[in-house]
Design an enzyme around this catalytic site. Structure first.
Site, mmCIF file in Angstrom:
data_model
loop_
_atom_site.group_PDB
_atom_site.id
_atom_site.type_symbol
_atom_site.label_atom_id
_atom_site.label_comp_id
_atom_site.label_asym_id
_atom_site.label_seq_id
_atom_site.Cartn_x
_atom_site.Cartn_y
_atom_site.Cartn_z
ATOM 1 N N LYS A 112 0.819 -1.216 0.000
ATOM 2 C CA LYS A 112 0.000 0.000 0.000
ATOM 3 C C LYS A 112 0.853 1.267 0.000
ATOM 4 C CE LYS A 112 -4.258 -2.029 1.640
ATOM 5 N NZ LYS A 112 -3.837 -3.455 1.662
HETATM 6 C C1 LIG Z 1 -4.379 -4.550 0.927
HETATM 7 C C2 LIG Z 1 -3.582 -5.775 0.793
HETATM 8 C C3 LIG Z 1 -3.930 -6.785 -0.147
HETATM 9 C C4 LIG Z 1 -5.162 -6.692 -1.023
HETATM 10 O O1 LIG Z 1 -5.042 -5.744 -2.047
HETATM 11 P P1 LIG Z 1 -6.351 -5.219 -2.838
HETATM 12 O O2 LIG Z 1 -5.865 -4.117 -3.688
HETATM 13 O O3 LIG Z 1 -7.302 -4.749 -1.767
HETATM 14 O O4 LIG Z 1 -6.901 -6.356 -3.602
HETATM 15 C C5 LIG Z 1 -3.095 -7.881 -0.256
HETATM 16 N N1 LIG Z 1 -2.003 -8.027 0.533
HETATM 17 C C6 LIG Z 1 -1.654 -7.090 1.445
HETATM 18 C C7 LIG Z 1 -0.439 -7.315 2.310
HETATM 19 C C8 LIG Z 1 -2.421 -5.930 1.608
HETATM 20 O O5 LIG Z 1 -2.056 -5.011 2.529
#
Ligand SMILES: *Cc1c(COP(=O)(O)O)cnc(C)c1O
Length: 495
Positions: A112
């Site tokens: 993120k």
């Molecule tokens: C948010 C997150 C996901 C999922 O990603 P999306 O874009 O919501 O599908 C997968 N792995 C981790 C570690 C995350 O923080």
């Protein structure tokens, strides 16, 4: 380039408007009205550029109402000094044809960061254009990863305040310490007595309350959101798929038949970005959508029925514990040839009955693009162990779900194309689960577990997590779940 609401094709706005407002007033999500194309010439230009240069090149195609100077300032602010070796999206190769796209070398050790380091710059640039420089107040309800990444992204960004609410008993010890020790003069962290849903509905209530909005406006402030339905969070994610393609060309992968992409999926944001990269011209063959025991997307891709009426599992890949994947709406809008009425109907069925079924045309297109697979915690642990034994590569629980889904895909299709697997978090963020895949000897404390994992595997603890050992909590207040508005007033010093 205009942006259109998925629920009303008459609503067309600039990218700055879409980013500043996050969501359209009737509840639709903004999508670009066309997808910019990259030709061979673009790709040869891109290969020569570093990540910041690539980001500038790609963003210019989407954010046409931003000046080149503005885009340059945004990407330099986001990606200078905040990622290991200035490489936000490095590839680790396993064996001959498995590429792991490591998206966790940023300040909070999860993918993120790639979007949330850039979003604050895009947002403040956008609000200058469309809401005459009011101070932006970002509200976040989090079950862990998003909160910390948003705090790091918005920390000391001019003309913003950020308030994060999290359930006091609902995040991991590492995540709690990450948030409570957050530095910065515009950051506020409030623990809530309640669960994640309480935090989220509290935030929604504040967000949509007109009286609160007016109070804020009187003090020269307005709300915005940092969650993944904001186009400003999606567009940064397209960049790393294109960057990975350039890196795969540069290292000589055989891409004559394209390559497959695997994404551990929750809200469908990351995999949607991979779809956009494909449509721009990156030769992606299948998009493999990996889920944990909350397999609502696997079932949807296999049957065309999206049904959230099912048991919710708390798994060891918590960032994928989701039953409503908000960004799927964008995908369905595109697959239905931009049929806004159709999308509005599906979404109201989802709101009222908790389920919908797509028509055969949409299902056929969906299955042509995507392959869905899932695994439970047991499968996750096995994959962590197998991957470590076979390749000496340590992956986190979310990435393991993706590797497991890829193995199922190979079993099913025997497709030998190279693959790019998105790795979304450092294994040290989920040290207890990862260590338990490799050992039965699990220390009690979080930091002893981290050290044990490092010793056993010979891998290094990322600096941002190692530093937490000596961190002290700055934020200690715990609020009642009905007291979130008072918490907000205290943070913003308003009455
Ligand atoms: C948010 C997150 C996901 C999922 O990603 P999306 O874009 O919501 O599908 C997968 N792995 C981790 C570690 C995350 O923080």
């Amino acid at each position: 380039m205009n942006y259109i609401s998925t629920r009303n094709n008459n609503i067309k706005v600039s990218s700055a408007y879409a980013i500043a407002h996050g969501i359209s007033t009737e509840g639709g999500l903004y999508v670009p009205e066309s997808i910019p194309q990259l030709d061979e010439n673009d790709i040869s230009n891109l290969i020569e550029l570093d990540y910041i240069g690539k980001a500038e090149y790609i963003l210019k195609k989407y954010l046409t109402d931003f000046t080149d100077e503005e885009i340059g300032a945004c990407v330099r602010g986001a990606y200078t000094g905040s990622f290991d070796d200035e490489k936000p999206a490095a590839i680790a190769q396993l064996g001959d044809s498995i590429n792991i796209l490591e998206l966790w070398h940023g300040p909070t050790c999860a993918f993120k960061d790639l979007a949330l380091q850039l979003l604050p710059y895009l947002l403040t640039t956008s609000t200058k254009k469309v809401s005459d420089g009011k101070k932006t107040v970002i509200l976040v309800a989090t079950s862990g990863d998003t909160g910390k990444a948003a705090l790091e992204g918005f920390r000391d960004v001019e003309n913003t305040e950020i308030i994060v609410f999290y359930p006091s008993e609902g995040v991991s010890p590492m995540q709690k310490l990450q948030m409570d020790s957050q530095k910065g003069n515009n950051v506020h962290v409030c623990a809530i007595k309640g669960n994640f849903d309480d935090a989220q509905s509290g935030v929604k209530k504040i967000f949509t309350d007109n009286a609160i909005k007016e109070t804020l406006a009187k003090s020269g402030m307005e709300f915005s959101s940092a969650n993944s339905i904001n186009w400003g969070r999606l567009v940064p994610q397209i960049i790393y798929y294109i960057s990975a393609y350039c890196d795969m060309i540069a290292k000589g992968d055989d891409l004559s038949k394209g390559f497959n992409v695997v994404v551990p999926t929750g809200n469908f944001g990351n995999i949607l970005a991979a779809y956009y990269a494909k449509e721009m011209g990156v030769p992606v063959n299948k998009l493999i959508c990996a889920s944990n025991a909350n397999r609502v997307l696997t079932d949807f891709i296999n049957t065309g029925v999206y049904d959230r009426n099912r048991e919710f599992y708390t798994t060891m890949s918590p960032s994928m514990d989701i039953l409503i994947s908000s960004n799927l709406e964008r995908m369905l809008y595109i697959l239905s040839d931009c049929d806004d009425k159709y999308i509005s109907n599906l979404q109201s069925e989802l709101a009222s009955a908790g389920k919908f079924t797509v028509n055969d045309t949409v299902l056929a297109k969906l299955q042509n693009l995507f392959y869905g697979a899932c695994c439970d915690d047991e499968g996750t642990l096995k994959t962590i162990k197998n991957t470590f034994d076979k390749f000496g590569y340590l992956c986190d629980t979310h990435t393991a779900v993706a590797v497991n889904a890829y193995e199922q895909y190979i079993e099913d299709t025997n497709d030998k194309r190279p693959v790019l697997i998105a790795s979304t978090a450092s294994p040290y963020k989920f040290a207890k689960s990862v260590l338990s895949a490799l050992s039965t000897d699990i220390p009690k404390s979080e930091f002893d577990t981290v050290d044990a994992l490092s010793e056993l595997t010979g891998t290094t603890v990322p600096a941002p997590l190692a530093e937490l050992k000596d961190a002290t909590a700055r934020f200690k207040d715990i609020y009642d779940k009905n007291d979130m508005y008072n918490a907000l007033c205290k943070c913003l010093k308003i009455k």
